[in-house]
Design an enzyme around this catalytic site. Structure first.
Site, short mmCIF file in Angstrom:
data_model
loop_
_atom_site.label_atom_id
_atom_site.label_comp_id
_atom_site.label_asym_id
_atom_site.label_seq_id
_atom_site.Cartn_x
_atom_site.Cartn_y
_atom_site.Cartn_z
N GLY A 134 47.10 -41.16 18.50
CA GLY A 134 46.00 -42.03 18.11
C GLY A 134 44.77 -41.24 17.69
CB CYS A 190 35.49 -45.36 10.16
SG CYS A 190 34.76 -44.10 11.23
#
Length: 436
Positions: A189, A50
């Site tokens: 999250g 990422c």
């Protein structure tokens, strides 16, 4: 051949660009096939996370531009856009960069351990796709050895420097045995996902994840054997929770003083550890006034994080020193291998000339030519063939004033003279005793 590391990361590119350049697992196999098939590329591996996408290649001088253009074509990005955010390293600098990545010195979170596992996955993928030859294979193996040494000899990964890890670290000050603790995590999250993983690794076996939508909560909890609930179910889950960590985007508090006070009565005042990571807060500040509640905010965690960051920086300096030593030893081994390859090529060349001269001599002998003349011609021909190329190279170097080459030539081409030659003994004279 040149070792090339080319890529982008969180320091050089925005999230939007990193998303465009990232390779999904489904794309990796096809990407490696294409990269390996490019002209000028003999070996290749791809690291894609990422926060970074990096290509490691063994190439020639034209390879860097070739790789950059291919990366743009694969992801439909312009070369100008890629050039603005891409970095590249060659040879020793490329090896140093790979080692720094492996130990987490180039990560967003200093010393984070996940990157080493991701790098090992990239290595295995490239290996399965026959993307690795001797150069990258040895570099990756050497890098893993250096990373292991850094993890063993420094504290680079010991002190938590993320909010999620710091929250779990603070909980360990209150609960000696996590295996008997129950955790309620509010939100689903990335931060809560990290908290859930850290709690699971610390020994917590009963995890409940509460979220506005049950589906998202199940995505986080199911991976760790936990259960998912919605926000209205929190009061019942609060009665069982020893650890409560919350991180949502709610504009209003989710846990009020009254809800927590009611849960404490049913818990018979067993202590509860609470961390409110959210901004704005998920837990009313007044909850901290209740007996048996240990409430911490993100500001409290920042103090822990900053102290641990200082500890990690000391370890990072030690890691840099170990990496420099690792680069030096890799470079030394590479030079030795390069010399061995040159020796093999030179011997192969000499043996080819020998075999050719021998075969010609045998043909002349078979035709009945004088053996002495055949041997004389063989010796003369072989000597000329062996000396032709070095002689021509010396002449070219002299005409172009390549002094370093000329200084090295005698050591390569001429026999080494002894540093000290012992003089021959003088003949013993017999003493003349004849009287005058």
């Amino acid at each position: 051949m040149t070792l090339l590391a080319l890529g982008i990361n969180h320091r050089t590119a925005s999230v939007a660009v990193r998303e465009q350049v990232a390779f999904s697992p489904a794309q990796l196999e096809h990407a490696l096939e294409q990269l390996r098939a490019l002209p000028h590329i003999s070996e290749a591996a791809v690291l894609s996370t990422c926060n970074r996408t990096e290509l490691y290649c063994v190439t020639d001088a034209a390879g860097e531009q070739t790789v950059l253009e291919w990366l743009g074509r694969f992801h439909n990005l312009s070369i100008d856009e890629l050039t603005r955010c891409a970095y590249h390293y060659l040879d020793n600098d490329a090896a140093r960069h790979l080692m720094r990545v492996a130990v987490g010195l180039d990560s967003m979170v200093l010393g984070e351990p996940q990157i080493l596992g991701q790098l090992k996955d990239a290595y295995q993928q490239a290996r399965q796709m026959q993307g690795l030859g001797g150069e990258l294979e040895r570099l990756f193996q050497h890098t893993f050895a250096v990373a292991k040494q850094v993890r063993t000899e420094t504290g680079i990964g010991k002190n938590p420097v993320s909010v999620a890890y710091a929250a779990v670290s603070m909980a360990s000050r209150i609960f000696d045995d996590f295996s008997r603790s129950r955790a309620l995590l509010i939100g689903a999250g990335e931060t809560i996902e990290l908290v859930a993983r850290h709690l699971h690794e610390a020994g917590v076996r009963e995890l409940t994840v509460a979220n506005r939508t049950r589906e998202r909560a199940e995505l986080v909890s199911s991976r760790l054997g936990g259960r998912a609930i919605t926000l209205p179910e929190i009061p019942a889950a609060l009665e069982e929770a020893d650890i409560v960590i919350s991180s949502t985007a709610s504009p209003l508090p989710i846990l009020g003083k009254g809800m927590v006070e009611s849960a404490l009565k049913k818990r018979r005042h067993r202590p509860v550890f609470m961390v409110d990571i959210a901004v704005p807060r998920d837990i009313e500040p007044e909850v901290g006034e209740l007996a048996d509640v240990f409430l911490y905010t993100v500001d409290d965690l920042e103090e822990v994080i900053e102290e641990n960051r200082r500890h990690r920086q000391v370890a990072a300096d030690q890691a840099e020193s170990l990496i420099e030593h690792g680069v030096g030893s890799w470079q030394h081994e590479r030079r030795i291998r390069s010399g061995g390859e040159l020796i093999r090529e030179y011997r192969h060349h000499g043996e080819a000339l020998r075999d050719e001269s021998r075969d010609q001599a045998l043909e002349r002998l078979a035709r009945g030519e004088d053996p002495a003349k055949v041997i004389e011609r063989l010796a003369h021909q072989l000597a000329n063939r062996l000396m032709h190329q070095p002689t021509q190279a010396i002449r070219d170097a002299a005409s172009q004033e390549h002094h370093e080459f000329l200084e090295a030539a005698p050591r390569l081409l001429l026999p080494v003279k002894p540093a000290f030659e012992k003089p021959a003994p003088k003949a013993n004279r017999q003493k003349d005793n004849t009287p005058a």
